[in-house]
Scaffold this motif. Structure first.
Motif, PDB file in Angstrom:
ATOM      1  N   THR A  59       0.815  -1.224   0.000  1.00 39.74           N
ATOM      2  CA  THR A  59       0.000   0.000   0.000  1.00 39.74           C
ATOM      3  C   THR A  59       0.842   1.266   0.000  1.00 39.74           C
ATOM      4  OG1 THR A  59      -0.159  -0.093   2.407  1.00 39.74           O
ATOM      5  CG2 THR A  59      -1.954  -1.097   1.141  1.00 39.74           C
ATOM      6  N   GLU A  60       2.143   1.145   0.303  1.00 39.87           N
ATOM      7  CA  GLU A  60       3.036   2.304   0.306  1.00 39.87           C
ATOM      8  C   GLU A  60       3.681   2.562  -1.057  1.00 39.87           C
ATOM      9  OE1 GLU A  60       5.770   2.614   3.564  1.00 39.87           O
ATOM     10  OE2 GLU A  60       4.515   1.319   4.795  1.00 39.87           O
ATOM     11  N   ILE A  61       3.435   1.696  -2.017  1.00 37.04           N
ATOM     12  CA  ILE A  61       4.044   1.833  -3.345  1.00 37.04           C
ATOM     13  C   ILE A  61       2.974   2.258  -4.337  1.00 37.04           C
ATOM     14  CG2 ILE A  61       5.247   0.645  -5.210  1.00 37.04           C
ATOM     15  CD1 ILE A  61       6.363  -1.243  -3.036  1.00 37.04           C
ATOM     16  N   ALA A  62       3.218   3.360  -5.005  1.00 37.13           N
ATOM     17  CA  ALA A  62       2.270   3.867  -6.004  1.00 37.13           C
ATOM     18  C   ALA A  62       2.688   3.385  -7.388  1.00 37.13           C
ATOM     19  CB  ALA A  62       2.238   5.390  -5.967  1.00 37.13           C
ATOM     20  N   VAL A  63       1.778   2.720  -8.078  1.00 39.55           N
ATOM     21  CA  VAL A  63       1.998   2.286  -9.462  1.00 39.55           C
ATOM     22  C   VAL A  63       0.826   2.807 -10.262  1.00 39.55           C
ATOM     23  CG1 VAL A  63       2.335   0.360 -11.048  1.00 39.55           C
ATOM     24  CG2 VAL A  63       3.197   0.198  -8.697  1.00 39.55           C
ATOM     25  N   PHE A  64       1.132   3.555 -11.308  1.00 39.37           N
ATOM     26  CA  PHE A  64       0.061   4.146 -12.094  1.00 39.37           C
ATOM     27  C   PHE A  64       0.396   4.134 -13.575  1.00 39.37           C
ATOM     28  CE2 PHE A  64       2.828   7.341 -10.317  1.00 39.37           C
ATOM     29  CZ  PHE A  64       3.185   8.128 -11.399  1.00 39.37           C
ATOM     30  N   ARG A  65      -0.633   4.166 -14.370  1.00 40.35           N
ATOM     31  CA  ARG A  65      -0.513   4.191 -15.829  1.00 40.35           C
ATOM     32  C   ARG A  65       0.011   5.557 -16.242  1.00 40.35           C
ATOM     33  NH1 ARG A  65      -0.068   3.821 -20.575  1.00 40.35           N
ATOM     34  NH2 ARG A  65      -1.609   3.197 -22.100  1.00 40.35           N
ATOM     35  N   ASP A  83       4.110   5.742 -23.381  1.00 37.53           N
ATOM     36  CA  ASP A  83       3.664   4.857 -24.464  1.00 37.53           C
ATOM     37  C   ASP A  83       4.469   5.122 -25.729  1.00 37.53           C
ATOM     38  OD1 ASP A  83       1.767   4.214 -22.608  1.00 37.53           O
ATOM     39  OD2 ASP A  83       0.045   4.796 -23.826  1.00 37.53           O
ATOM     40  N   ARG A  84       4.844   4.038 -26.407  1.00 40.56           N
ATOM     41  CA  ARG A  84       5.506   4.167 -27.708  1.00 40.56           C
ATOM     42  C   ARG A  84       5.373   2.850 -28.465  1.00 40.56           C
ATOM     43  NH1 ARG A  84      10.757   3.705 -24.548  1.00 40.56           N
ATOM     44  NH2 ARG A  84      11.408   1.595 -25.032  1.00 40.56           N
ATOM     45  N   GLN A  97       2.404   0.130 -23.494  1.00 40.30           N
ATOM     46  CA  GLN A  97       1.736   0.921 -22.465  1.00 40.30           C
ATOM     47  C   GLN A  97       2.708   1.105 -21.310  1.00 40.30           C
ATOM     48  OE1 GLN A  97      -1.796  -1.348 -21.558  1.00 40.30           O
ATOM     49  NE2 GLN A  97      -2.965  -0.205 -23.076  1.00 40.30           N
ATOM     50  N   GLY A  98       2.852   2.359 -20.870  1.00 40.06           N
ATOM     51  CA  GLY A  98       3.794   2.663 -19.808  1.00 40.06           C
ATOM     52  C   GLY A  98       3.155   2.762 -18.440  1.00 40.06           C
ATOM     53  N   TYR A  99       3.910   2.345 -17.447  1.00 39.90           N
ATOM     54  CA  TYR A  99       3.517   2.446 -16.039  1.00 39.90           C
ATOM     55  C   TYR A  99       4.694   3.035 -15.270  1.00 39.90           C
ATOM     56  CZ  TYR A  99      -0.302  -0.725 -17.142  1.00 39.90           C
ATOM     57  OH  TYR A  99      -1.428  -1.293 -17.681  1.00 39.90           O
ATOM     58  N   VAL A 100       4.392   3.773 -14.213  1.00 32.20           N
ATOM     59  CA  VAL A 100       5.420   4.331 -13.352  1.00 32.20           C
ATOM     60  C   VAL A 100       5.169   3.846 -11.937  1.00 32.20           C
ATOM     61  CG1 VAL A 100       6.296   6.472 -12.317  1.00 32.20           C
ATOM     62  CG2 VAL A 100       5.871   6.361 -14.761  1.00 32.20           C
TER      63      VAL A 100
END
Length: 90
Positions: free
Chosen positions: A38-44, A49-50, A54-57
């Protein structure tokens, strides 16, 4: 092998249902960072994107300098399975 190289290698071999990419990345990073998922943020992140990927950070709680991790995935023909094609530090 350095620990971050290990996690990048594991991420680059990852395949999972397309809707589970963020959760799987979060789980792997939680193991590496030894913190709660829950302490790690992963988002689109569409700016990564290339060529059909699809990229995620991912951002970690201990990283005070704003560094993170980028993960690029490619969907299979049926858009059900996502395969990581690249992962690198930001």
């Amino acid at each position: 092998m350095e620990p971050i190289d290990d996690i990048l290698g594991r991420l680059k071999r990852m395949e999972c249902p397309a809707g589970e990419v963020a959760d799987r990345v979060r789980t792997m990073l939680a193991e590496y960072e030894a913190v709660a998922e829950t302490e790690i943020a992963v988002f689109r992140e569409r700016s990564l994107d290339r060529d059909g990927t699809q990229g995620y950070v991912a951002r970690f709680p201990r990283n005070q300098n704003g560094l993170g991790l980028a993960v690029l995935t490619e969907s299979g023909m049926d858009d059900y399975v996502a395969k990581v094609v690249d992962a690198y530090l930001l």
